[in-house]
Design an enzyme around this catalytic site. Structure first.
Site, short mmCIF file in Angstrom:
data_model
loop_
_atom_site.label_atom_id
_atom_site.label_comp_id
_atom_site.label_asym_id
_atom_site.label_seq_id
_atom_site.Cartn_x
_atom_site.Cartn_y
_atom_site.Cartn_z
N LYS A 56 -2.65 0.47 -1.58
CA LYS A 56 -3.65 -0.53 -1.17
C LYS A 56 -3.95 -1.46 -2.34
O LYS A 56 -4.02 -2.68 -2.18
CB LYS A 56 -4.93 0.18 -0.69
CG LYS A 56 -4.76 0.86 0.66
CD LYS A 56 -5.90 1.80 1.00
CE LYS A 56 -5.60 2.54 2.31
NZ LYS A 56 -6.58 3.56 2.67
N GLN A 72 -11.85 6.06 0.22
CA GLN A 72 -10.74 6.80 0.82
C GLN A 72 -11.23 8.15 1.34
O GLN A 72 -11.89 8.91 0.64
CB GLN A 72 -9.62 6.99 -0.23
CG GLN A 72 -8.35 7.61 0.31
CD GLN A 72 -7.60 6.73 1.31
OE1 GLN A 72 -7.70 5.51 1.29
NE2 GLN A 72 -6.84 7.36 2.18
N ASP A 112 -13.12 -1.10 6.57
CA ASP A 112 -12.55 0.02 7.32
C ASP A 112 -13.05 0.03 8.77
O ASP A 112 -12.47 0.71 9.62
CB ASP A 112 -13.00 1.35 6.68
CG ASP A 112 -11.91 2.04 5.89
OD1 ASP A 112 -10.73 1.88 6.24
OD2 ASP A 112 -12.26 2.75 4.93
N1 GUN Z 1 -7.84 8.13 5.18
C1 GUN Z 1 -6.82 8.04 6.08
N2 GUN Z 1 -6.84 6.84 6.70
C2 GUN Z 1 -7.89 6.15 6.18
C3 GUN Z 1 -8.41 4.85 6.43
O1 GUN Z 1 -7.93 4.08 7.27
N3 GUN Z 1 -9.50 4.51 5.69
C4 GUN Z 1 -10.06 5.37 4.78
N4 GUN Z 1 -11.14 4.95 4.12
N5 GUN Z 1 -9.61 6.57 4.54
C5 GUN Z 1 -8.52 6.97 5.24
#
Ligand code: GUN
Length: 297
Positions: A55, A99, A122
């Site tokens: 990311k 995350q 998100d």
């Molecule tokens: N963990 C797995 N997928 C995601 C996501 O799309 N966003 C976040 N913040 N954590 C994750």
């Protein structure tokens, strides 16, 4: 034997990256503003570390201001909430992503709800979930994985899914539930299956669109799939395989690709399908957030 079209998420994400990069450069010229993404990771989960690194790197490649906060596994709730408050108030940051999953001692709900809704790229804040489920998709942040899946589906079937049966396996807040809202918004007839569903293959065989978000390697077999279906595999599972007597680690989806590819009309590969699209939707949401901030200032 017939073979499905492969929905190449990596190539599509690369095309979107070009557009997003150009749009970010235009925003910098017009408003002197760079989209800013803050990614927060707590602890040392190896899979999360890989996702977060991707990311951050993608944000940099798009010309964004990109920061990563790496906190120790034993970080307190208070410390994490203070960081989120700081990021909420930081004008250089337009998107905040913590995350998941978080270490067990932390309250995931309190953390996701502490993020300012206008920086919640998100789409996990109740305000954004509420807008999504009530059909106000134009002014909310749609969760990244379902948003990416919808673009791949639209490439195959268009954006109006009237008359089509969509089946989602998995009822998570990150994928299953928001995916159902988006498919419904696109006029599909939607069924959500989960671990308590009886006769799962009987239901999946009716699906014109099948979305697998379970987290179990190769669970969906070719004979669970309706011939001609569009199959979207959200699973990213790390499995050990024997190659020439050596054990190697490999990524595989929730769908048994080798059997499904002969039944489906189109299918996403793992890796290279949904994963790259998820990251690009995060960039898209961050750019949108920065543009909104620019229009307010
Ligand atoms: N963990 C797995 N997928 C995601 C996501 O799309 N966003 C976040 N913040 N954590 C994750």
């Amino acid at each position: 034997m017939t073979s499905a079209a492969i929905m190449d998420g990596k190539a599509k994400a690369a095309e979107l990256a070009e557009i997003i990069t150009a749009d970010a450069a235009a925003l910098l010229r017009s408003h002197g503003m760079r989209p800013g993404l803050a990614v927060v990771i707590v602890g040392e989960d190896p899979a999360s570390q890989v996702y977060v690194r991707n990311k951050k790197r993608t944000a940099e490649n798009c010309g964004f201001h990109s920061v990563q906060h790496t906190l120790a596994a034993n970080t307190s709730q208070q410390r994490l909430l203070r960081l989120i408050q700081d990021l909420n108030g930081d004008p250089a940051i337009h998107g905040i992503l913590v995350q998941l999953p978080l270490p067990k001692h932390l309250d995931e709900l309190a953390v996701t709800q502490a993020i300012a809704p206008e920086k919640d790229v998100d789409g996990f804040h109740f305000q954004n979930i509420g807008k999504l489920t009530s059909g106000h998709t134009a002014d909310t942040f749609v969760p990244c994985t379902p948003a990416g899946c919808m673009l791949l589906i639209a490439d195959q079937l268009g954006s109006d899914l009237s008359g089509l049966d969509a089946v989602i396996i998995g009822r998570s807040n990150i994928v299953g539930k928001p995916m159902a809202s988006l498919l419904l918004q696109a006029n599909a007839t939607v069924t959500i299956c989960h671990s308590r569903t009886r006769n799962l293959p009987g239901i999946t065989r009716r699906a014109d669109i099948l979305v697998a978000a379970i987290g179990r390697p190769n669970m969906v077999q070719g004979d669970w799939i309706k011939p001609g279906a569009v199959v979207v595999d959200v699973g990213i599972n790390r499995i050990d395989v024997e190659v020439d007597g050596e054990t190697k680690s490999r990524l595989t989806g929730d769908v048994d690709f080798s059997s499904a590819v002969h039944v489906a009309k189109a299918i996403t590969p793992v890796p290279g399908g949904v994963g790259p699209m998820t990251i690009m939707m995060l960039m898209s949401n961050t750019l949108t957030s920065a543009r909104l901030a620019a229009s307010r200032s």
